[in-house]
Design a protein around this motif. Sequence first.
Motif, short mmCIF file in Angstrom:
data_model
loop_
_atom_site.label_atom_id
_atom_site.label_comp_id
_atom_site.label_asym_id
_atom_site.label_seq_id
_atom_site.Cartn_x
_atom_site.Cartn_y
_atom_site.Cartn_z
N ILE A 157 0.84 -1.20 0.00
CA ILE A 157 0.00 0.00 0.00
C ILE A 157 0.88 1.26 0.00
O ILE A 157 0.82 2.09 -0.90
CB ILE A 157 -0.93 0.02 1.23
N TYR A 158 1.71 1.39 1.02
CA TYR A 158 2.49 2.61 1.24
C TYR A 158 3.55 2.82 0.16
O TYR A 158 3.65 3.91 -0.42
CB TYR A 158 3.12 2.55 2.63
N LEU A 159 4.37 1.79 -0.10
CA LEU A 159 5.40 1.94 -1.12
C LEU A 159 4.80 2.10 -2.50
O LEU A 159 5.35 2.80 -3.35
CB LEU A 159 6.36 0.74 -1.10
N GLY A 160 3.66 1.45 -2.74
CA GLY A 160 2.98 1.64 -4.02
C GLY A 160 2.63 3.11 -4.22
O GLY A 160 3.00 3.72 -5.23
N ALA A 161 1.95 3.70 -3.23
CA ALA A 161 1.53 5.10 -3.34
C ALA A 161 2.72 6.05 -3.40
O ALA A 161 2.74 7.00 -4.20
CB ALA A 161 0.62 5.46 -2.16
N TYR A 162 3.74 5.79 -2.58
CA TYR A 162 4.86 6.73 -2.50
C TYR A 162 5.86 6.56 -3.62
O TYR A 162 6.67 7.47 -3.86
CB TYR A 162 5.51 6.65 -1.11
N THR A 163 5.85 5.44 -4.32
CA THR A 163 6.64 5.35 -5.54
C THR A 163 6.06 6.29 -6.58
O THR A 163 6.79 7.03 -7.26
CB THR A 163 6.65 3.91 -6.09
N GLY A 164 4.74 6.29 -6.71
CA GLY A 164 4.08 7.21 -7.62
C GLY A 164 4.29 8.66 -7.21
O GLY A 164 4.56 9.52 -8.04
N PHE A 165 4.21 8.92 -5.91
CA PHE A 165 4.38 10.28 -5.40
C PHE A 165 5.80 10.78 -5.64
O PHE A 165 6.01 11.95 -5.96
CB PHE A 165 4.06 10.30 -3.90
N PHE A 356 19.74 17.26 -6.17
CA PHE A 356 18.92 16.08 -5.90
C PHE A 356 19.25 15.50 -4.52
O PHE A 356 18.36 15.28 -3.69
CB PHE A 356 19.15 15.06 -7.02
N ILE A 357 20.53 15.28 -4.26
CA ILE A 357 20.95 14.69 -2.98
C ILE A 357 20.69 15.67 -1.83
O ILE A 357 20.19 15.29 -0.76
CB ILE A 357 22.44 14.29 -3.04
N GLY A 358 21.00 16.95 -2.05
CA GLY A 358 20.81 17.95 -1.01
C GLY A 358 19.35 18.08 -0.61
O GLY A 358 19.03 18.19 0.58
N ASN A 359 18.46 18.07 -1.60
CA ASN A 359 17.04 18.19 -1.29
C ASN A 359 16.53 16.94 -0.58
O ASN A 359 15.63 17.01 0.25
CB ASN A 359 16.22 18.44 -2.56
N GLY A 360 17.13 15.78 -0.91
CA GLY A 360 16.77 14.55 -0.20
C GLY A 360 17.13 14.64 1.27
O GLY A 360 16.36 14.21 2.14
N LEU A 361 18.29 15.22 1.57
CA LEU A 361 18.70 15.40 2.96
C LEU A 361 17.80 16.42 3.66
O LEU A 361 17.43 16.23 4.82
CB LEU A 361 20.16 15.85 3.02
N PHE A 362 17.45 17.49 2.95
CA PHE A 362 16.56 18.50 3.54
C PHE A 362 15.19 17.91 3.83
O PHE A 362 14.52 18.29 4.80
CB PHE A 362 16.44 19.70 2.60
N PHE A 404 12.02 10.42 -2.35
CA PHE A 404 12.78 9.20 -2.09
C PHE A 404 13.10 8.98 -0.62
O PHE A 404 13.21 7.84 -0.18
CB PHE A 404 14.08 9.21 -2.90
N THR A 405 13.29 10.06 0.15
CA THR A 405 13.61 9.86 1.56
C THR A 405 12.39 9.89 2.46
O THR A 405 12.50 9.74 3.68
CB THR A 405 14.62 10.93 2.05
N ASN A 406 11.20 10.08 1.88
CA ASN A 406 9.98 10.06 2.68
C ASN A 406 9.78 8.74 3.41
O ASN A 406 9.22 8.70 4.50
CB ASN A 406 8.75 10.30 1.78
N ILE A 407 10.26 7.64 2.79
CA ILE A 407 9.97 6.32 3.36
C ILE A 407 10.94 5.92 4.47
O ILE A 407 10.80 4.82 5.02
CB ILE A 407 9.95 5.23 2.26
N GLY A 438 18.43 3.11 -1.51
CA GLY A 438 19.68 3.07 -2.27
C GLY A 438 19.43 2.80 -3.74
O GLY A 438 20.03 3.45 -4.62
N ILE A 439 18.52 1.87 -4.04
CA ILE A 439 18.16 1.57 -5.43
C ILE A 439 17.54 2.80 -6.08
O ILE A 439 17.87 3.17 -7.22
CB ILE A 439 17.18 0.38 -5.48
N TRP A 440 16.63 3.45 -5.36
CA TRP A 440 15.98 4.66 -5.90
C TRP A 440 17.01 5.75 -6.21
O TRP A 440 16.91 6.42 -7.24
CB TRP A 440 14.95 5.18 -4.89
N TYR A 441 17.98 5.93 -5.32
CA TYR A 441 18.98 6.99 -5.54
C TYR A 441 19.89 6.67 -6.72
O TYR A 441 20.28 7.58 -7.46
CB TYR A 441 19.78 7.25 -4.27
N ILE A 442 20.20 5.42 -6.90
CA ILE A 442 20.99 5.04 -8.08
C ILE A 442 20.21 5.36 -9.35
O ILE A 442 20.74 5.95 -10.30
CB ILE A 442 21.35 3.54 -8.03
N LEU A 443 18.92 4.99 -9.35
CA LEU A 443 18.07 5.31 -10.51
C LEU A 443 17.96 6.82 -10.69
O LEU A 443 18.04 7.33 -11.82
CB LEU A 443 16.68 4.70 -10.31
#
Length: 459
Positions: A157-165, A356-362, A404-407, A438-443
């Motif tokens: 449920i959660y990863l499904g929705a948040y992958t789209g988000f 991209f990385i900086g905003n993920g940390l923020f 990506f870092t929401n999860i 990690g997979i998401w960040y590589i992509l």
Amino acid sequence: MRLPDAYIILFVFLVLAAAATYIIPAGEFETEESSEGIDVIVPDTYSVIDSNPAGFLDIFSAIVDGLISTSNLIFLVLIIGGVFAVIEKTGAIDALVTKIIRITRNKEWMLIMLVMIIFSIFGTLGIIVNAVIAFIPLGIILARSMKMDAIIGVSIIYLGAYTGFAVAILDPLTIGFAQQIAEVPLFSGAGVRVVMYTITLIATMAYVIWYANRIKKDPSRGILKDNPFPKDSNDGSELGRQEMKPKHILVLLALLIGIGAYVTGVFTAEWNLEEMAAVFLVVMVATAIIGRIHVNDMVTTFMQGANSVLYGALIIGMARSIVVILENGMILDTVVNFMAVVTEPFTSTMGAIMLFIGNGLFNLIVTSGSGQAAIVMPIMSPLADIMGFPRQIAVQAYTMGDGFTNIITPLSGVLMANLAIAGVPYTKWIKFALPLVGIWYILGIIYIIILVAINWGPV
């Protein structure tokens, strides 16, 4: 040794945030009001101001402020929890699960893919993001039917929705708002985003199916090991026995019409969480009529359902209290300015990756998608100009960095509420989710490299 409760973990972060207001200099940018009535930062206007460190009482006041500021979402979760309890009382949910089990018997991967695809579509359209909390009990039911664990129940449920988000295509509150700030045509680049969304979703489903197959073969290899459903002692043996009846079809049809009406309202009348709560209340009344549930029984069942998600609902406000402390301490703008200074020397590809990385940390601090856009996009847009790549790429760096870092961030009220409802300890979830991030960040880095190479602009 007992693992600390989710509320204790968040309180520790709250105290650390309060301590940070004594260490990090206070500062602010000048702001101007956007056409949507939201204050956005004016670049190059940062200035240091007098510090406003959090006092002892401020720590506890922030909890109250957090609960008040997220009250619409908290009440939405309580209402949907109660409504689903009424729907479940009719047997419609069990009948639906029975039907799904029979269709996907011995094909668990098909069930996982089907549910994740549906919720990812909701997520990429910005329809069910925060409200995904209410569907976690359904995920747990499906996980039990497959003899798996609560992590799978949360994931489908959660990863499904948040992958789209995370790779949003038509979400007006994230991608739409960010494009407006960056002065990029609204929802432009949708074709390329569909490709990125599809690839990311396939990778996510593959990861979840890999874990599912692992515990299917040997339950002891699951992260939750001998306690697969910490908040549910039911072994799932009763699932798969409820036959679909006409009243069940009508109840499910009422729910589907309600969700359809909300989706339509989002895109035609700018409906928000309040309207969604109202729609679900209408669905509950229709369900009670169809299922011939006495009004007193309806209220009793609703209260029981709301109570079952109360722990998870209130944790949303607790997570928000941390941001309240940071905002009142006037140190969020200082963090944003630091990001701008660090990333400015970079050019093109490396600069885009750093954004991209900086905003993920923020995002580990500010988890609100639209709130984060208002803070960082006025900075990232001119930085994109300076570093020599289109603003469309800056928008994508923000979207993926936000998503990506929401999860994994414990400051996300939605994540902590999901885990609380499912009974999954945060430390156990991190063990499962970190490899996926990690997979998401590589992509994401691959996407950024390609987008800069093709000079991806408004399309």
